[in-house]
Design an enzyme around this catalytic site. Structure first.
Site, short mmCIF file in Angstrom:
data_model
loop_
_atom_site.label_atom_id
_atom_site.label_comp_id
_atom_site.label_asym_id
_atom_site.label_seq_id
_atom_site.Cartn_x
_atom_site.Cartn_y
_atom_site.Cartn_z
N ASN A 1 39.16 88.60 37.30
CA ASN A 1 38.71 88.07 36.00
C ASN A 1 38.29 89.21 35.05
O ASN A 1 37.70 88.96 34.01
CB ASN A 1 37.54 87.09 36.19
N GLU B 1 30.31 90.22 34.78
CA GLU B 1 31.27 89.12 34.67
C GLU B 1 31.63 88.88 33.20
O GLU B 1 30.92 89.36 32.30
CB GLU B 1 30.66 87.85 35.28
#
Ligand code: F6R
Length: 247
Positions: A136, A143
């Site tokens: 990702n 993140e």
């Protein structure tokens, strides 16, 4: 960004180790930023082999790892401290007191984040940061959505990252859901960055990194703003991309 294409994981690991050894030999007191995960294991194995064969010394080297799970002590087999000792530190002549990893079992984890940033800054920063990339686009445990100006902080891991990590744990309940990670600005302060990308699972991430826009939704894209990034990527990760060298 400079891109080095290699055939496979083995060649990536050899090339990465060669570059690191060259730097350590030039500057025996180098400050290395280190990563965990599956990607750098082969690189560490090559560093160990070189240390045994050629005697490259790590006596004066100082290391700072990117991240650590919250709630796990260094004795826990799933902690990143345990991983680093097992995969690298126990097999080279580095002084353990020179190896730094955030304390995931700190009583006050917020304070621990501050301490870690101050430790890195006080030492004069990281000279060469080794990075892997999440599918990702995460770097460290930053993140998607993490501000580019973030310093070392606590993160709630995303379901996809928790799932990816689950392979290292026996039970799903044991997989940590939080971690301490160097922030994106902490990573960007390192003087040089070496990003390792291997396997078809990273194909989409690599393509987005090379071709996509710079956005906090894809944390690794920030690396395009860093003046000294080298990517070593293997054929499976490169797939149909055809870049030799990018500037
Ligand atoms: C590890 C880390 C992570 C990994 C990334 C890729 O310290 O910070 O960002 O580099 O999750 O993991 P692997 O190499 O297992 O694919």
């Amino acid at each position: 960004m400079k891109m080095i294409e290699v055939k496979d994981y083995q060649q990536m690991s050899q090339k990465a180790a060669e570059l690191i050894v060259e730097k350590v030999r030039k500057n025996p007191a180098i400050h290395l930023g280190l990563a965990t995960g599956g990607t750098p294991i082969g690189t560490y194995a090559n560093l160990i082999e070189d240390h045994r064969k050629n005697g490259t010394s790590y006596q004066k080297v100082i290391t700072f790892n990117l991240d650590e799970y919250i709630g796990l002590s260094g004795n826990n087999q799933n902690s990143y401290r345990y991983y680093m000792d097992k995969q690298l530190f126990n097999h080279i002549d580095i002084q353990k007191s020179n190896t730094h990893i955030p304390h995931g079992d700190a009583l006050d984890t917020e304070k621990e984040c501050l301490r870690y940033d101050q430790l890195i800054e006080g030492a004069g920063g990281v000279d060469l940061q080794i990075l892997g990339i999440g599918s990702n686009g995460h770097i460290g445990f930053n993140e998607p959505g993490t501000p580019f100006e973030s310093t070392t902080h606590i993160v709630q891991l995303t379901p996809s990252t928790i799932m990816a990590n689950a392979r290292y744990f026996e039970k799903m309940e044991e997989v940590p859901t939080k971690a301490i990670t160097m922030g994106i600005s902490t990573i960007m302060k390192s003087k040089e960055i070496l990003l390792l990308v291997s396997g078809k699972a990273k194909k989409v991430a690599l393509k987005r990194l090379l071709e996509g826009e710079i956005t906090e939704n894809f944390p690794a894209s920030v690396l395009k703003k860093h003046p000294y990034v080298t990517i070593i990527a293997d054929e499976a990760a490169i797939a149909d991309l055809r870049f030799a060298v990018m500037d």
